[in-house]
Design an enzyme around this catalytic site. Structure first.
Site, PDB file in Angstrom:
ATOM      1  N   CYS A  62       0.825  -1.204   0.000  1.00 23.80           N
ATOM      2  CA  CYS A  62       0.000   0.000   0.000  1.00 23.80           C
ATOM      3  C   CYS A  62       0.865   1.263   0.000  1.00 23.80           C
ATOM      4  O   CYS A  62       2.087   1.188   0.082  1.00 23.80           O
ATOM      5  CB  CYS A  62      -0.903  -0.004   1.230  1.00 23.80           C
ATOM      6  N   ALA A  65       3.279   1.584   2.794  1.00 21.64           N
ATOM      7  CA  ALA A  65       4.457   0.733   2.584  1.00 21.64           C
ATOM      8  C   ALA A  65       5.458   1.444   1.675  1.00 21.64           C
ATOM      9  O   ALA A  65       6.669   1.417   1.914  1.00 21.64           O
ATOM     10  CB  ALA A  65       4.047  -0.603   1.975  1.00 21.64           C
ATOM     11  N   ARG A  96      12.136  -4.713   5.796  1.00 24.63           N
ATOM     12  CA  ARG A  96      12.932  -4.387   4.608  1.00 24.63           C
ATOM     13  C   ARG A  96      14.376  -4.226   5.057  1.00 24.63           C
ATOM     14  O   ARG A  96      14.644  -3.573   6.052  1.00 24.63           O
ATOM     15  CB  ARG A  96      12.405  -3.119   3.951  1.00 24.63           C
ATOM     16  N   HIS A 195       5.447   5.932  -3.016  1.00 21.94           N
ATOM     17  CA  HIS A 195       6.755   6.458  -3.451  1.00 21.94           C
ATOM     18  C   HIS A 195       6.584   7.910  -3.891  1.00 21.94           C
ATOM     19  O   HIS A 195       7.358   8.787  -3.516  1.00 21.94           O
ATOM     20  CB  HIS A 195       7.304   5.682  -4.651  1.00 21.94           C
TER      21      HIS A 195
END
Ligand code: ICS
Length: 476
Positions: A62, A65, A96, A195
């Site tokens: 999502c 994230a 991550r 992003h």
């Protein structure tokens, strides 16, 4: 149409048969077979970056994230608040592998999980006061933190909290940037919008805000390398060896200061185009900084990239690049001599986020392996177009594939290796198919640069040629 293309097309038609009519029509648009014409032209008709169909399993994440996990999270000297109920922060904690140097709690906070832990009353009465209190607490507990980012989770957007006002107030009160990021998970169709939102907040709150003490002609910034398993370090070594000065890493092992001085870079080097192309273009528009993509997976692409990077500079750098390439060439040849006979002709299938499904192809090919099918979770049209030139006649390309899609194809294509994420890993183990995690490098790495290729080659060999695969047969 070549036979290979025909065969691949027949396979996709057979795959789609299982779906109800409407779904079939929808999913059909998410496949493309590479053929000579499309490889040449780069024209891709595949549908991408649209909503996954309810009811089919998707591998996507999502917006939260994409912002907290991917872009902002690795900035090590800031505190990133997971703002909302506890789950998003808790379940994304440490998942991550963006490595960072420094002392925990002093100049590196990446291993921490800081959450506003929303309760029912925060949803009913609003969480802004709580957020203010949390910012003050953060400042008190971690006085050396260089900034705070507020990573909104879904409920924050739903109840209409004014985190921008909190950000402004706290920036003034605490004397460090407190950056509100509207990355609520419901925005967009995948982590990709996260992003973009994160890039926009860097643009609005950090870009151009710091001064570089001393500028040099060889200053570059690494953009879109998150230092997964040390990738940015393995890349930086090479750039420095050819005589460049890396002034910033975005964002693996990066700092807020590095983000703030990047407008002083002479050339921005983009590894992950998908997640940071927005900043590369913004820095170009606003400051006229040129940028270029590069690929440090496998020696062929690394050498190509080093030459292309050096071509932006003078002869000294170009000569250095040749010297550095020559220095590593022998070692790379030895690795290929050792592993290629063990991996030659092995068939690989990939499904990875938004970049690596094309960027890692060259590394496999250096080892004689063949990509028979590849695709992305959340890539956009431009990523698919860049991918086509890396493919061969008949290679299957897919977008946001379902669990059924990839299991069907891996079976029919009789692959030797699957490269995907943790959600697929154990399914493939149970199917008796060798598997490598291409997000976390299966806790290995780095895979970038010449140092990375050594690890990559060994990992692919141990995955495929492990004797365990002969000891078990899947009962289905
Ligand atoms: Fe870029 Mo997993 Fe990167 Fe890419 Fe991105 Fe993600 Fe990872 Fe994957 C990513 S930023 S987290 S290279 S480091 S969101 S492996 S697109 S999906 S292929």
């Amino acid at each position: 149409m070549s036979t290979k293309v025909e065969e691949s097309q027949a396979l996709i038609d057979e795959l789609l048969e299982v779906y109800p009519e409407k779904t079939k029509k929808f999913r059909k648009k998410h496949f493309q077979i590479a053929d000579e014409e499309t490889i040449e032209s780069g024209k891709c008709s595949i549908k991408s970056n649209i909503k996954s169909r309810p009811g089919v399993m998707t591998i996507r994440g999502c917006a939260y994230a994409g912002s907290k996990g991917v872009v902002w999270g690795p900035i090590k000297d800031m505190i990133h608040i997971s703002h909302g109920p506890v789950g998003c922060g808790q379940y994304s904690w440490g998942t991550r592998r963006n490595y960072a140097n420094g002392k925990l709690g002093i100049n590196n906070f990446t291993a921490m999980q800081i959450t506003s832990d929303f309760q029912e009353r925060d949803i009913v009465f609003g969480g802004d006061k709580k957020l203010e209190a949390l910012c003050r607490e953060v400042k008190e507990m971690f006085p050396l933190a260089k900034g705070i980012s507020i990573q909104s989770e879904c409920p924050v957007g739903l109840i209409g909290d004014d985190i921008e006002a909190v950000g402004k107030k706290m920036t003034n009160e605490l004397g460090i940037p407190v950056i509100p990021v509207r990355c609520e998970g419901f925005r967009g169709v995948s982590q990709s919008l996260g992003h973009h939102i994160a890039n926009d907040t860097i643009r609005d709150h950090v870009m151009g805000t710091r001064e570089l003490a001393e500028s040099g002609p060889y200053d570059v910034a690494i953009i879109g390398d998150y230092n997964i398993g040390g990738d940015a370090w393995a890349s930086r070594i090479l750039l420095e060896e050819i005589g460049l000065r890396v002034i910033a890493q975005w964002s693996g092992d990066g700092s807020i200061n590095e983000l703030g001085i990047t407008h002083k870079s002479k050339l921005n080097l983009i590894h992950c185009y998908r997640s940071m192309n927005y900043m590369a273009t913004t820095l170009e528009e606003k400051y006229g900084i040129p940028w270029m993509e590069y690929n440090f997976f496998g020696p062929t692409k690394t050498i190509e990239s080093l030459r292309a990077i050096a071509a932006h500079f003078d002869e000294t750098i170009q000569e250095n690049a040749e010297r550095v390439i020559a220095k590593y060439q022998l070692e790379m040849d030895e690795i290929i001599q050792k592993y290629r006979p063990r991996l030659e002709g092995k068939k690989v299938m990939l499904i990875i986020g938004g970049l690596r499904a094309r960027h890692t192809i060259g590394a496999y090919e250096d080892l004689g392996m063949k990509i028979v099918a590849t695709g992305y979770e959340f890539a956009h049209k431009d990523d698919y177009e860049k991918t086509l030139s890396e493919l061969h006649d008949g290679t299957i390309l897919y977008d946001d594939p379902t669990a059924y899609d990839i299991e069907f194809l891996s079976d029919k294509l009789d692959i030797d290796l699957m490269g995907a994420g943790v959600k697929e890993k154990y399914v493939y183990h149970k199917l008796g198919i060798p598997f490598r995690q291409m997000h976390s490098w299966d806790y290995s790495g780095p895979y970038h640069g010449f140092d990375g290729f050594k690890v990559f080659a060994k990992d692919m060999d141990t995955a495929i040629n492990s004797p365990v695969w002969d000891l078990l047969a899947a009962p289905y």
